[in-house]
Every structure is written in structure tokens, then in C-alpha cells.
Design an enzyme around this catalytic site. Structure first.
Site, PDB file in Angstrom:
ATOM      1  N   TYR A 148     -31.693  -6.002  14.112  1.00 30.82           N
ATOM      2  CA  TYR A 148     -31.104  -6.298  15.426  1.00 30.82           C
ATOM      3  C   TYR A 148     -30.581  -7.723  15.379  1.00 30.82           C
ATOM      4  O   TYR A 148     -31.266  -8.629  14.900  1.00 30.82           O
ATOM      5  CB  TYR A 148     -32.156  -6.146  16.519  1.00 30.82           C
ATOM      6  CG  TYR A 148     -31.713  -6.555  17.911  1.00 30.82           C
ATOM      7  CD1 TYR A 148     -32.220  -7.714  18.509  1.00 30.82           C
ATOM      8  CD2 TYR A 148     -30.795  -5.800  18.631  1.00 30.82           C
ATOM      9  CE1 TYR A 148     -31.826  -8.097  19.786  1.00 30.82           C
ATOM     10  CE2 TYR A 148     -30.397  -6.182  19.912  1.00 30.82           C
ATOM     11  CZ  TYR A 148     -30.918  -7.333  20.480  1.00 30.82           C
ATOM     12  OH  TYR A 148     -30.518  -7.719  21.742  1.00 30.82           O
ATOM     13  N   ASP A 243     -29.001 -13.770   9.209  1.00 29.28           N
ATOM     14  CA  ASP A 243     -29.407 -13.932  10.603  1.00 29.28           C
ATOM     15  C   ASP A 243     -30.868 -14.401  10.598  1.00 29.28           C
ATOM     16  O   ASP A 243     -31.790 -13.601  10.469  1.00 29.28           O
ATOM     17  CB  ASP A 243     -29.253 -12.619  11.354  1.00 29.28           C
ATOM     18  CG  ASP A 243     -29.745 -12.760  12.797  1.00 29.28           C
ATOM     19  OD1 ASP A 243     -29.657 -11.763  13.554  1.00 29.28           O
ATOM     20  OD2 ASP A 243     -30.236 -13.844  13.157  1.00 29.28           O
ATOM     21  N   LYS A 271     -34.345 -19.116  18.771  1.00 31.42           N
ATOM     22  CA  LYS A 271     -35.786 -19.107  18.986  1.00 31.42           C
ATOM     23  C   LYS A 271     -36.425 -20.482  18.745  1.00 31.42           C
ATOM     24  O   LYS A 271     -36.352 -21.372  19.578  1.00 31.42           O
ATOM     25  CB  LYS A 271     -36.427 -17.995  18.155  1.00 31.42           C
ATOM     26  CG  LYS A 271     -35.948 -16.574  18.575  1.00 31.42           C
ATOM     27  CD  LYS A 271     -36.612 -15.488  17.784  1.00 31.42           C
ATOM     28  CE  LYS A 271     -35.944 -14.146  18.040  1.00 31.42           C
ATOM     29  NZ  LYS A 271     -36.447 -13.451  19.241  1.00 31.42           N
TER      30      LYS A 271
END
Ligand code: KE4
Length: 434
Positions: A148, A243, A271
Site C-alpha cells: 500500500y 516507499d 510517519k
């Protein structure tokens, strides 16, 4: 079997939230639909613990889905954000903290010469894809099933029937014409990547990959996978995008690319670099990054990009990690102990369970078989996971509410937290195995 009933205050808040917000949540996974029951409303966090609206406390292994590597309300982060806020919250102009965080990120990621901050991981990957398409002049992209990368249209795509076929929309509202430009392949399958490059010769702009997958649960790369992607993308003159929104500053200061030694062309972060505030980033060689506006023709912008409070939280977090690198080995040891002891409890109770762990990110899979890609992850017994999750929640252990998510140890967790968690898991396994 234990069922979790949230307290009266959380239930009342959920009722109000559902009247005002779709599903009562601002991100779907928080709705607990994969595990059943109603989510508790969290009002406070400190260190490794969180408290819900009814005063119940939990040892937290969600860590806001990864950002809180220092634990909740880390003093360094709170002080930095408060100090920044006293000088104002946003100016829509350049501020010193953006330069400070950019220099801290570049120091940890030698594959990056320049970095651009945005406000989410989604913006980071969406922008990196746009940049790769502009740099190569090609339209197609490769992603992997089970990975994702946020909710940009080109990345909400499922594999079509058969390998290396044109993608199909993974969400309502994604046009088929756009989805067909995305090829979704099995994770850890280099042959499929080779075949896709052969089938779409000269048409593929980039391969985007979670170098350690976290979004099908934690799934590490096969030994040759990352270097294989590096070789194939270089040979085909496509860009390799790591990613590292989840793995960046998590697996090591330099993320998965430090841990495994494979150097991507572009890296996306998020994050941890925001320390719990909204930050995303994408970066790479100046030759590629200088295509981004205002220097070049690739447009990307954001009102709150580089927000001073978010930058302050990120700088405080990264500075702490740079000054206390021993936290990585300590988190590794605690996580290794936790996973090993929970696996023992499952075995003793006759519960089919395997686990994957890389550093301080881990997942317990309710399956008898190893999990190395989406198809093996999808075989898990999600009902068993739900029962386990409910029992652990009841015992005051807060695990991600989905079989297909990674859990996180933080620098604030202690050996006592791990012992309490193992005791709860041992009791839960007895219930599952009964
Ligand atoms: P955000 O847009 O949620 O900041 O980042 C998207 C993203 C991009 N890349 C990776 C590897 C990610 O893990 C994410 C977001 N992760 C999920 C957790 N699986 C966020 C939790 C949620 O969606 O609420």
C-alpha cells in the site's frame, strides 16, 4: 471467547462520530471492521501506553501506525512543538526548520541529494510517481500486490487476471483507463517483473515497492528481490522507488536501503519524520529532483508542506535517534523476545501461527505456512486473528486491528511491557486453542 465491549464514553463518542463522519473515522482501518467490535476512543498517550475515554489503559503496538518510534508524548517532541507553536503555527513561507529537517534526512539517505516535504505519505508517493513519469517520459508503473502506498488513484489498483496484466481499479472512482497504466505483480517475484518489462518494453516509468512490506502484514524481501529490482530497473532505464514511509528511520536511521544496501532512485518517507505530525517527503538525485517546480515542469504544491510544527517534531525525533542509536538494537532485542515467546505460546496451545519480523516491526499471522507475499498472507485465518485481537484488547494490549498490518515496538517499551504482553498472549492462545 472474550468479546470486547468498549466503555460507555467511547460508545457515545462513536455514536456521535458516525452521525458526523463516514464510519465515524477519518481513516478506514480505525473502524475495527476487520476485527469486529467498536473502537475505543483514545484520549491520551505516554511512553508505550495509551488511555481510552473510559480510563482503560493499553500497551500500544500500533504507535499511530509507525510514527511514534519514541513512544507517545516524548518530552523532546512535545517541547519542540510547543516552542514552535509559541512563534506561530504556519506562515506559507520558508522557515529554518524545513532546512534543518531536510539536512537531517539527506544525512541519513545518501541516495538522496534533494528532498521535498509534503503532508502525507500519499502525497509523497503520488508526487514520486508523477516525477518518474516526467523524468522517463513513460506512463506505466509497476507496484506489488499487498503493498500500500497511500490512496492516489494510480496506486489504488489491483492485479488483473494473470500475471503482468493491466491493473483494475482497487477503489470505486478510479478510472479503468488510469488503472490500466498500473501493473500489479506478486511481491518477491522477480520473474514477473522481468516478464512485465519484456511485455511492456520501453513503457514502464518506475517500479514502486515497500522494501519491507508492512501493509499485508510484515513481509521481508526475499534475499535477491531488492537487488533484482535494482538490476532490472537500471537495465530497462526505469526508476526504482523505495516507499520507505513505514520503514524509513524505523528499520535503521537510513531505513531499508541502509539495512539491505540496495540504493533506489527515489525514496518516499513519512510517519517517523513527522514525529506524529503530518509530514511526507520524496527525494532523490538532484538531476531528477530539479524537475520539480519551481525549477522544472513537474508541479507539486501544498499549503502546509514543511509546516513549522511538523518540522519541529520531525527534527526532535530524528535528532534523538541520531544521538541514541542504541535504541535500534534495544527495540530489536525486545521485539525478537516478544515474537519468539508468543510463537512458543501458540505452539504450546496448538494454534497455527507464524510470524514475520524485521527490526521493530512485526506481524503474527494465523496460518501454518510462511507468509512471503499477498497470496500467502490472504490464506490466514482472519477469524482466529479477530479472536486473538479481542482477547489481547481485553487484556490491555493494543494490536493493529487487522491481520494485514504491521505492529511496532517503540523506544519507550520495556521488558516489563513485553512480559505483560506475553502473559496476555499465552492466556489468549489457551482460549484460541481450546
Ligand atoms: P499516509 O497518506 O497514510 O500518510 O501514507 C500512506 C502510506 C504510504 N506508504 C506506506 C508504505 C504506508 O504504510 C502508508 C500508510 N500506512 C497505513 C498503515 N498501513 C496508514 C494507516 C491508515 O491508513 O490509517
Amino acid at each position: 471467547m472474550t468479546t470486547t465491549t468498549t466503555g460507555a464514553k467511547s460508545r457515545e463518542l462513536q455514536r456521535r462520530a458516525e452521525a458526523a463522519i463516514p464510519g465515524g473515522v477519518n481513516s478506514p482501518v480505525r473502524a475495527f471492521q476487520s476485527v469486529g467490535g467498536e473502537p475505543a476512543f483514545i484520549v491520551k498517550g505516554k511512553g508505550a501506553r495509551i488511555w481510552d475515554a473510559d480510563g482503560k489503559s493499553y500497551i500500544d503496538y500500533v504507535s499511530s501506525w509507525g510514527p511514534l518510534i519514541l513512544g507517545h508524548a516524548a518530552p523532546e517532541v512535545v517541547e519542540a512543538v510547543m516552542a514552535a507553536a509559541r512563534n506561530g503555527t504556519s506562515f506559507g513561507a520558508s522557515t529554518p526548520a524545513e532546512v534543518e529537517l531536510a539536512e537531517a534526512v539527506l544525512a541519513a539517505y545518501p541516495a538522496m541529494e534533494k528532498v521535498r516535504f509534503v503532508s502525507s505519505g500519499t502525497e509523497a508517493t503520488m508526487s514520486a510517481i508523477r516525477l518518474a513519469r516526467a523524468y522517463t517520459g513513460r506512463k506505466r508503473i509497476i507496484k506489488f500486490e499487498g503493498c500500500y502506498h497511500g490512496h492516489a488513484d494510480s496506486l489504488l489498483v489491483k492485479a488483473g487476471s494473470g500475471v503482468a496484466t493491466l491493473g483494475i481499479p482497487g477503489s470505486a472512482g478510479v478510472p479503468e483507463e488510469l488503472a490500466q497504466l498500473t501493473i500489479a505483480l506478486p511481491y518477491n517475484n522477480l520473474k514477473a517483473v522481468e516478464q512485465a518489462f519484456k511485455q511492456f518494453k520501453g513503457e514502464i516509468a518506475c517500479v514502486i515497492v515497500e522494501p519491507v512490506a508492512g501493509n499485508m502484514g510484515c513481509v521481508p524481501p526475499a534475499p535477491d528481490f531488492l537487488d533484482g529490482l535494482r538490476y532490472l530497473t537500471s537495465r530497462e532505464e526505469a526508476l526504482l522507488i523505495f516507499d520507505e514511509v513505514m520503514t524509513g528511520f524505523r528499520l535503521a536511521l537510513g531505513g531499508a536501503q541502509e539495512l539491505y544496501g540496495t540504493r533506489p532512485d527515489l525514496t518516499t518517507l513519512g510517519k517517523i519524520i513527522g514525529g506524529g505530525l503530518p509530514v511526507g517527503a520524496y527525494g532523490g538525485p538532484a538531476e531528477i529532483m530539479d524537475l520539480v517546480a519551481p525549477l522544472g515542469p513537474v508541479y507539486q504544491a501544498g499549503t502546509l508542506s514543511g509546516n513549522p510544527l511538523a518540522m519541529a517534531a520531525g527534527v526532535a525525533t530524528i535528532n534523538f535517534l541520531c544521538e541514541h542509536r542504541e535504541v535500534y538494537s534495544r527495540m530489536e532485542r525486545l521485539t525478537s523476545t516478544l515474537v519468539a515467546m508468543v510463537l512458543d505460546a501458540a505452539r504450546d496451545a496448538g494454534v497455527a501461527m507464524v510470524a514475520n519480523r524485521v527490526g521493530s516491526m512485526f506481524t503474527f499471522f494465523f496460518s501454518s505456512d510462511a507468509v512471503s507475499d499477498w497470496s500467502s498472507a490472504a490464506k490466514c485465518d482472519v477469524r482466529q486473528f479477530s479472536r486473538f485481537h479481542a482477547a489481547m484488547l481485553h487484556a490491555g494490549i493494543y494490536l493493529p486491528p487487522s491481520q494485514f498490518e504491521a505492529a511496532f515496538m517503540s523506544a519507550a517499551h520495556t521488558a516489563e511491557d513485553v512480559s505483560e504482553t506475553v502473559a496476555a498472549a499465552t492466556e489468549a492462545m489457551r482460549e484460541l486453542g481450546a
